[in-house]
Design a protein around this motif. Structure first.
Motif, PDB file in Angstrom:
ATOM      1  N   VAL A  17       0.841  -1.202   0.000  1.00  0.00           N
ATOM      2  CA  VAL A  17       0.000   0.000   0.000  1.00  0.00           C
ATOM      3  C   VAL A  17       0.876   1.252   0.000  1.00  0.00           C
ATOM      4  CG1 VAL A  17      -1.895  -1.167   1.194  1.00  0.00           C
ATOM      5  CG2 VAL A  17      -0.188   0.062   2.539  1.00  0.00           C
ATOM      6  N   ARG A  18       0.292   2.347  -0.466  1.00  0.00           N
ATOM      7  CA  ARG A  18       1.009   3.630  -0.453  1.00  0.00           C
ATOM      8  C   ARG A  18       0.938   4.313   0.913  1.00  0.00           C
ATOM      9  NH1 ARG A  18       2.086   4.357  -5.665  1.00  0.00           N
ATOM     10  NH2 ARG A  18       0.550   3.814  -7.215  1.00  0.00           N
ATOM     11  N   ASP A  19      -0.185   4.137   1.608  1.00  0.00           N
ATOM     12  CA  ASP A  19      -0.426   4.864   2.853  1.00  0.00           C
ATOM     13  C   ASP A  19      -1.002   3.891   3.884  1.00  0.00           C
ATOM     14  OD1 ASP A  19      -1.717   6.354   4.933  1.00  0.00           O
ATOM     15  OD2 ASP A  19      -1.926   8.075   3.596  1.00  0.00           O
ATOM     16  N   MET A  20      -0.161   3.500   4.838  1.00  0.00           N
ATOM     17  CA  MET A  20      -0.563   2.516   5.845  1.00  0.00           C
ATOM     18  C   MET A  20      -1.768   2.986   6.651  1.00  0.00           C
ATOM     19  SD  MET A  20       0.077  -0.489   7.120  1.00  0.00           S
ATOM     20  CE  MET A  20       1.767  -0.895   6.683  1.00  0.00           C
ATOM     21  N   ASN A  21      -1.782   4.245   7.055  1.00  0.00           N
ATOM     22  CA  ASN A  21      -2.888   4.744   7.873  1.00  0.00           C
ATOM     23  C   ASN A  21      -4.208   4.702   7.114  1.00  0.00           C
ATOM     24  OD1 ASN A  21      -1.220   5.220  10.084  1.00  0.00           O
ATOM     25  ND2 ASN A  21      -0.735   7.289   9.401  1.00  0.00           N
ATOM     26  N   ALA A  22      -4.186   5.124   5.864  1.00  0.00           N
ATOM     27  CA  ALA A  22      -5.413   5.093   5.061  1.00  0.00           C
ATOM     28  C   ALA A  22      -5.868   3.647   4.833  1.00  0.00           C
ATOM     29  CB  ALA A  22      -5.191   5.806   3.733  1.00  0.00           C
ATOM     30  N   ALA A  23      -4.918   2.759   4.560  1.00  0.00           N
ATOM     31  CA  ALA A  23      -5.278   1.358   4.299  1.00  0.00           C
ATOM     32  C   ALA A  23      -5.867   0.691   5.535  1.00  0.00           C
ATOM     33  CB  ALA A  23      -4.050   0.586   3.812  1.00  0.00           C
ATOM     34  N   THR A  24      -5.236   0.864   6.702  1.00  0.00           N
ATOM     35  CA  THR A  24      -5.781   0.222   7.906  1.00  0.00           C
ATOM     36  C   THR A  24      -7.145   0.802   8.258  1.00  0.00           C
ATOM     37  OG1 THR A  24      -4.476   1.689   9.334  1.00  0.00           O
ATOM     38  CG2 THR A  24      -3.555  -0.495   8.868  1.00  0.00           C
ATOM     39  N   ALA A  25      -7.320   2.106   8.078  1.00  0.00           N
ATOM     40  CA  ALA A  25      -8.631   2.718   8.356  1.00  0.00           C
ATOM     41  C   ALA A  25      -9.698   2.130   7.442  1.00  0.00           C
ATOM     42  CB  ALA A  25      -8.553   4.234   8.197  1.00  0.00           C
ATOM     43  N   TYR A  26      -9.351   1.952   6.159  1.00  0.00           N
ATOM     44  CA  TYR A  26     -10.310   1.386   5.222  1.00  0.00           C
ATOM     45  C   TYR A  26     -10.679  -0.044   5.616  1.00  0.00           C
ATOM     46  CZ  TYR A  26     -12.404  -0.741   1.199  1.00  0.00           C
ATOM     47  OH  TYR A  26     -13.263  -1.439   0.392  1.00  0.00           O
ATOM     48  N   TYR A  27      -9.677  -0.879   5.855  1.00  0.00           N
ATOM     49  CA  TYR A  27      -9.959  -2.271   6.192  1.00  0.00           C
ATOM     50  C   TYR A  27     -10.728  -2.383   7.502  1.00  0.00           C
ATOM     51  CZ  TYR A  27      -7.267  -4.067   2.286  1.00  0.00           C
ATOM     52  OH  TYR A  27      -6.829  -4.373   1.023  1.00  0.00           O
ATOM     53  N   GLU A  28     -10.402  -1.539   8.480  1.00  0.00           N
ATOM     54  CA  GLU A  28     -11.160  -1.562   9.738  1.00  0.00           C
ATOM     55  C   GLU A  28     -12.609  -1.179   9.512  1.00  0.00           C
ATOM     56  OE1 GLU A  28      -8.729   0.807  12.363  1.00  0.00           O
ATOM     57  OE2 GLU A  28      -7.541  -0.960  12.939  1.00  0.00           O
ATOM     58  N   SER A  29     -12.862  -0.217   8.586  1.00  0.00           N
ATOM     59  CA  SER A  29     -14.247   0.166   8.288  1.00  0.00           C
ATOM     60  C   SER A  29     -15.014  -0.981   7.641  1.00  0.00           C
ATOM     61  CB  SER A  29     -14.285   1.403   7.384  1.00  0.00           C
ATOM     62  OG  SER A  29     -13.949   1.081   6.052  1.00  0.00           O
ATOM     63  N   ALA A  30     -14.273  -1.920   7.029  1.00  0.00           N
ATOM     64  CA  ALA A  30     -14.891  -3.102   6.420  1.00  0.00           C
ATOM     65  C   ALA A  30     -14.967  -4.269   7.397  1.00  0.00           C
ATOM     66  CB  ALA A  30     -14.104  -3.514   5.174  1.00  0.00           C
ATOM     67  N   GLY A  31     -14.514  -4.041   8.647  1.00  0.00           N
ATOM     68  CA  GLY A  31     -14.587  -5.083   9.664  1.00  0.00           C
ATOM     69  C   GLY A  31     -13.349  -5.952   9.769  1.00  0.00           C
ATOM     70  N   ILE A  32     -12.261  -5.578   9.107  1.00  0.00           N
ATOM     71  CA  ILE A  32     -11.020  -6.357   9.160  1.00  0.00           C
ATOM     72  C   ILE A  32     -10.042  -5.647  10.080  1.00  0.00           C
ATOM     73  CG2 ILE A  32      -9.078  -7.274   7.844  1.00  0.00           C
ATOM     74  CD1 ILE A  32     -10.988  -7.283   5.387  1.00  0.00           C
ATOM     75  N   GLY A  33      -9.635  -6.329  11.118  1.00  0.00           N
ATOM     76  CA  GLY A  33      -8.716  -5.759  12.099  1.00  0.00           C
ATOM     77  C   GLY A  33      -8.932  -6.478  13.411  1.00  0.00           C
ATOM     78  N   PRO A  34      -8.300  -6.072  14.461  1.00  0.00           N
ATOM     79  CA  PRO A  34      -7.402  -4.920  14.557  1.00  0.00           C
ATOM     80  C   PRO A  34      -6.058  -5.212  13.884  1.00  0.00           C
ATOM     81  CG  PRO A  34      -7.387  -6.116  16.620  1.00  0.00           C
ATOM     82  CD  PRO A  34      -8.415  -6.778  15.731  1.00  0.00           C
ATOM     83  N   TRP A  35      -5.347  -4.142  13.562  1.00  0.00           N
ATOM     84  CA  TRP A  35      -4.043  -4.218  12.919  1.00  0.00           C
ATOM     85  C   TRP A  35      -2.947  -4.041  13.956  1.00  0.00           C
ATOM     86  CZ3 TRP A  35      -3.622  -5.792   8.000  1.00  0.00           C
ATOM     87  CH2 TRP A  35      -4.811  -5.831   7.265  1.00  0.00           C
ATOM     88  N   THR A  36      -1.944  -4.890  13.868  1.00  0.00           N
ATOM     89  CA  THR A  36      -0.834  -4.902  14.819  1.00  0.00           C
ATOM     90  C   THR A  36       0.462  -4.658  14.069  1.00  0.00           C
ATOM     91  OG1 THR A  36      -2.026  -6.548  16.133  1.00  0.00           O
ATOM     92  CG2 THR A  36       0.336  -6.317  16.564  1.00  0.00           C
ATOM     93  N   ASP A  37       1.342  -3.830  14.660  1.00  0.00           N
ATOM     94  CA  ASP A  37       2.658  -3.602  14.064  1.00  0.00           C
ATOM     95  C   ASP A  37       3.492  -4.868  14.127  1.00  0.00           C
ATOM     96  OD1 ASP A  37       2.267  -0.864  13.539  1.00  0.00           O
ATOM     97  OD2 ASP A  37       2.930  -0.308  15.546  1.00  0.00           O
ATOM     98  N   PHE A  38       4.267  -5.112  13.070  1.00  0.00           N
ATOM     99  CA  PHE A  38       5.241  -6.198  13.091  1.00  0.00           C
ATOM    100  C   PHE A  38       6.316  -5.876  14.115  1.00  0.00           C
ATOM    101  CE2 PHE A  38       5.611  -9.221   9.343  1.00  0.00           C
ATOM    102  CZ  PHE A  38       4.257  -9.239   9.106  1.00  0.00           C
ATOM    103  N   PRO A  39       6.928  -6.904  14.685  1.00  0.00           N
ATOM    104  CA  PRO A  39       8.096  -6.648  15.526  1.00  0.00           C
ATOM    105  C   PRO A  39       9.216  -6.060  14.661  1.00  0.00           C
ATOM    106  CG  PRO A  39       7.482  -8.989  15.546  1.00  0.00           C
ATOM    107  CD  PRO A  39       6.579  -8.303  14.591  1.00  0.00           C
ATOM    108  N   PRO A  40      10.199  -5.413  15.273  1.00  0.00           N
ATOM    109  CA  PRO A  40      11.305  -4.846  14.493  1.00  0.00           C
ATOM    110  C   PRO A  40      11.955  -5.900  13.593  1.00  0.00           C
ATOM    111  CG  PRO A  40      11.454  -4.166  16.783  1.00  0.00           C
ATOM    112  CD  PRO A  40      10.348  -5.184  16.700  1.00  0.00           C
TER     113      PRO A  40
END
Length: 149
Positions: A17-40
């Motif tokens: 994706v180009r924009d992580m914040n926009a993508a996670t917001a979109y998927y959460e609005s579709a009921g997919i989530g929660p989103w977790t950061d990968f470990p380093p």
């Protein structure tokens, strides 16, 4: 040449994706989530990657009932994910398959004539290998991954 049996257990689908914040917001609005950061990602020993560019990749994941979804936002620098985004736009970068031994699975794929795109290993021998299958007609890259428990 025998057909590899390593692409059998789907673990995740990774979308660039180009924009992580926009993508996670979109998927959460579709009921997919929660989103977790990968470990380093800094513990990986890499082959086929510019280390500085690799460390600028942003990843998040969400577990759904039958598979993990991953989002990747490439940062500055040259990575396969960044090249994919620049050349093809947002979309599925790879399908990740779980294997018991990533080195053995990589050997099977190479033996079947599948080219390695890049790899990363942790000190315990776990890690990942990406295969350059998108250009070969598959439309998407394949990956094997193993994690030591």
């Amino acid at each position: 040449m025998s057909k590899p049996e390593i692409f059998r257990k789907l673990h995740h689908v990774c979308i660039v994706v180009r924009d992580m914040n926009a993508a996670t917001a979109y998927y959460e609005s579709a009921g997919i989530g929660p989103w977790t950061d990968f470990p380093p990602l800094d513990a990986f020993q890499l082959d086929g990657y510019d280390r500085d560019a690799f460390l600028k990749l942003k990843y998040k994941f969400a577990n759904v009932d039958n598979v993990q979804l991953q989002l990747c936002e490439p940062g500055d620098g040259d990575t396969p994910q960044k090249r994919f985004l620049e050349n093809r736009g947002e979309g599925v970068f790879h399908l990740g398959f779980a294997v018991p031994d990533v080195d053995a699975a990589e050997g099977v794929a190479i033996g079947a004539g599948i080219e390695v795109l890049g790899r990363g290993r942790l000190p315990d021998g776990s890690g990942f290998t990406y295969f350059d299958t998108a250009r070969a007609g598959a439309g998407v890259n394949l990956q094997v991954r193993a994690r030591k428990e």
